[in-house]
Design an enzyme around this catalytic site. Structure first.
Site, PDB file in Angstrom:
ATOM      1  N   GLU A 116      -5.477  17.259 -16.246  1.00  0.00           N
ATOM      2  CA  GLU A 116      -5.278  15.868 -15.846  1.00  0.00           C
ATOM      3  C   GLU A 116      -5.475  14.882 -17.000  1.00  0.00           C
ATOM      4  OE1 GLU A 116      -7.843  14.443 -12.672  1.00  0.00           O
ATOM      5  OE2 GLU A 116      -6.897  12.484 -12.655  1.00  0.00           O
ATOM      6  N   LYS A 135      -1.539  17.234 -13.804  1.00  0.00           N
ATOM      7  CA  LYS A 135      -1.823  16.063 -12.955  1.00  0.00           C
ATOM      8  C   LYS A 135      -1.785  14.812 -13.825  1.00  0.00           C
ATOM      9  CE  LYS A 135      -5.370  14.117  -9.930  1.00  0.00           C
ATOM     10  NZ  LYS A 135      -6.305  14.406  -8.837  1.00  0.00           N
TER      11      LYS A 135
HETATM   12  P1  13P Z   1      -6.779   8.776  -7.698  1.00  0.00           P
HETATM   13  O1  13P Z   1      -5.541   9.280  -6.985  1.00  0.00           O
HETATM   14  O2  13P Z   1      -7.633   7.861  -6.877  1.00  0.00           O
HETATM   15  O3  13P Z   1      -6.460   8.269  -9.068  1.00  0.00           O
HETATM   16  O4  13P Z   1      -7.729  10.030  -7.895  1.00  0.00           O
HETATM   17  C1  13P Z   1      -7.196  11.197  -8.359  1.00  0.00           C
HETATM   18  C2  13P Z   1      -8.200  11.891  -9.158  1.00  0.00           C
HETATM   19  O5  13P Z   1      -8.540  13.015  -8.883  1.00  0.00           O
HETATM   20  C3  13P Z   1      -8.759  11.180 -10.330  1.00  0.00           C
HETATM   21  O6  13P Z   1      -9.438  12.100 -11.139  1.00  0.00           O
END
Ligand code: 13P
Length: 340
Positions: free
Chosen positions: A178, A220
């Site tokens: 991510e 992500k």
């Molecule tokens: P959000 O969709 O609220 O950005 O959260 C996703 C997430 O896992 C952030 O690390």
């Protein structure tokens, strides 16, 4: 089963048509902030009650394939004593775990941050797997300005993401990679595109250096959007076109799934943007969601910490999950917002 077969089975369970991931892995300070907004104290029991409510939502597994939990939640149980990870699995939802230890300042790089938590990660993963976790998440963040993020921050965070991903795969755990380009600030859509492309190129270079198997990760990313304070905001078609242009340049086709974060978009925006992305035709990867706030905000608003509102909370979560599931196939329309 071999580690590779385990990883493949987990990827196949997560990357399912019309389904996405629920991010319910808010750290202590973050969940306290979300609870404060609805006047609920962040006690261990309140966190357990809320997350247990989310995971026991009837029919949630119809549009959610995986849930990311926080370490504390992995050790908690529902009212009837069933561990929450087992409850998720019974709903057909694969349990996963946030394994990074949050972010801190990157030394000698003012305004930039580095994600921590690599030390002892292999040992921690063994314990998480024993508690039922099959995938993991690590979030790197990038602040945007005219000059940030620097090469140094882009390289340091890519290296950490790649080391995390390699350690996960060596333990039979699918890593969600991510890299979040933050929405805060007044930068333009073009600047977000430029930064996101640089970040992704660096991340995939680092993954290759660390011998990470791309077929066994999920990406992500943030969508390409203008900064929240930028004068000109962008509609779903523009967000979708710019996001896809960057992804096609930077993400190898071997990656099975791209599950976006919502990152401060409103629930309806996040759904409309995902839908627009999927209306641009088939892509090498499945484009779906891994939303935290965009799935949970309406549920939190409905709940307000009141046991009597449990049903309303679950209805709100199921509705957003269902609409995002439709958006992941390009089958959502704004009129659907009116129904339950
Ligand atoms: P959000 O969709 O609220 O950005 O959260 C996703 C997430 O896992 C952030 O690390």
């Amino acid at each position: 089963m071999s580690t590779s077969n385990d990883l493949q089975a987990t990827v196949e369970a997560l990357v399912r048509r019309g389904k996405g991931i629920l991010a319910a892995d808010e750290s202590g300070p973050t969940i306290a902030k979300r609870f404060k907004a609805i006047g609920v104290e962040s006690t261990q029991e309140n966190r357990r009650a809320y997350r247990s409510l989310l995971l026991s939502t009837p029919g949630l597994g119809e549009s959610i394939s995986g849930v990311i939990l926080y370490e504390e939640t992995l050790g908690q149980s529902a009212d009837d004593g069933e561990p929450l990870a087992a409850l998720a699995a019974r709903q057909g939802i694969v349990p996963g775990i946030k394994v990074d230890a949050g972010k801190g300042p990157l030394a000698f790089a003012p305004g930039e941050e580095i994600t921590q938590g690599l030390d002892g990660l292999a040992q921690r993963l063994e314990a998480y797997v024993a508690q039922g976790a099959r995938f993991a998440k690590w979030r790197a963040v990038y602040n945007v300005s005219g000059t940030l993020p620097s090469r140094m921050a882009i390289e340091a965070n890519a290296e950490a993401l790649a080391r995390y991903a390699a350690i996960c795969q060596s333990q039979g755990v699918v890593p969600i990679v991510e890299p979040e380009v933050l929405i805060d600030g007044d930068h333009s859509l073009a600047r977000c595109a430029e930064v996101t492309q640089e970040v992704l190129h660096e991340v995939f270079g680092a993954l290759r250096r660390h011998r990470v198997v791309l077929e066994h990760i999920l990406l992500k990313p943030s969508m390409v959007v203008p900064g929240k304070a930028h004068a000109q905001q962008a509609g779903p078609e523009e967000v979708a076109a710019q996001t896809l242009r960057v992804l096609r340049r930077a993400v190898p086709a071997a990656v099975p799934g791209i599950n976006f974060l919502s990152g401060g978009q409103s629930p309806v925006e996040a759904t409309a943007n995902l839908d627009a992305l999927n209306r641009l035709g088939p892509q090498p990867w499945q484009l779906s969601f891994s939303y935290g706030r965009a799935l949970q905000d309406p549920a939190l608003q409905a709940w307000q910490g009141q046991p009597a509102h449990a049903r309303a909370c679950q209805d709100a979560l199921r509705k957003r999950a269902r609409l995002n599931g439709l958006a992941s196939e390009g089958k959502y329309s704004a009129e659907m917002e009116g129904g339950r």
